[in-house]
Design an enzyme around this catalytic site. Sequence first.
Site, short mmCIF file in Angstrom:
data_model
loop_
_atom_site.label_atom_id
_atom_site.label_comp_id
_atom_site.label_asym_id
_atom_site.label_seq_id
_atom_site.Cartn_x
_atom_site.Cartn_y
_atom_site.Cartn_z
N LYS A 125 -1.17 5.21 -4.18
CA LYS A 125 -0.74 5.67 -2.43
C LYS A 125 -1.84 5.07 -2.21
O LYS A 125 -1.68 3.83 -0.90
CB LYS A 125 -1.11 7.51 -2.84
N ASP A 143 3.21 8.88 1.77
CA ASP A 143 2.74 9.78 2.50
C ASP A 143 3.21 11.24 1.89
O ASP A 143 3.90 11.03 1.87
CB ASP A 143 2.11 9.80 3.29
#
Length: 218
Positions: A125, A143
Amino acid sequence: MLDDEAVESVYRILSHEMPGRTPDAKGPKGQPDAFRSCISCMLSAQSLDRNTAKASRAVFALATTPEAMLELDDRDIAAAIKPCGLYNNKTRSIRKFCETLLAEHGGVVPDTREGLMSLPGIGRKCADIVMSFTFGKDVIAVDTHVHRVCNRIGLTNAKTADRTAQQLEERTPEWALRDGHFWLIQFGKRVCTARAPKCPTCPVNDVCEFYAATRANS
Ligand code: SF4
């Protein structure tokens, strides 16, 4: 999961309905360079945005380079980042990140996913966020909003954000990679919200798997 034609159609609709990447899109939480983007992203783990911002401001008031960060005492780093929680672990991660960055990359943050993920504390991420925002690469960073929206619509069928990111990479048409993150995140904030998605007026409800299942069950 939706077929390729439906995936294409969803992105076409979102591209008309939602704002895309802006020329001044900055690194995570508005950080101006890759080093600060990586640190800020590390601080954001299990932390609210406002607490991450507070911790980032405090620690970058002390140091903005790996060399300067390593000169700080751990207690000073921990005190600065306390607002974002897990501050002892995060302090250790910051130190290891800075040491590896200097030892293996001459202090320069790499601009590839592999290079970023080889650094301690940087997972997929954070790597994708830094690649997309700081380095301007055509990557859909995942996200919580993007993860939720993609799996509701049926663009992906993944349990984790990392798996969603992998599936998006495999299934997103090339033309949509540059702005995809921005369309999806805005769509998640404005229409497909966590608690009360606006399904009856949603522009992609014709193809959305979640909406079809909800109607079938009602
Ligand atoms: S129909 Fe509902 S669940 Fe599906 S994308 Fe739209 S708002 Fe989200």
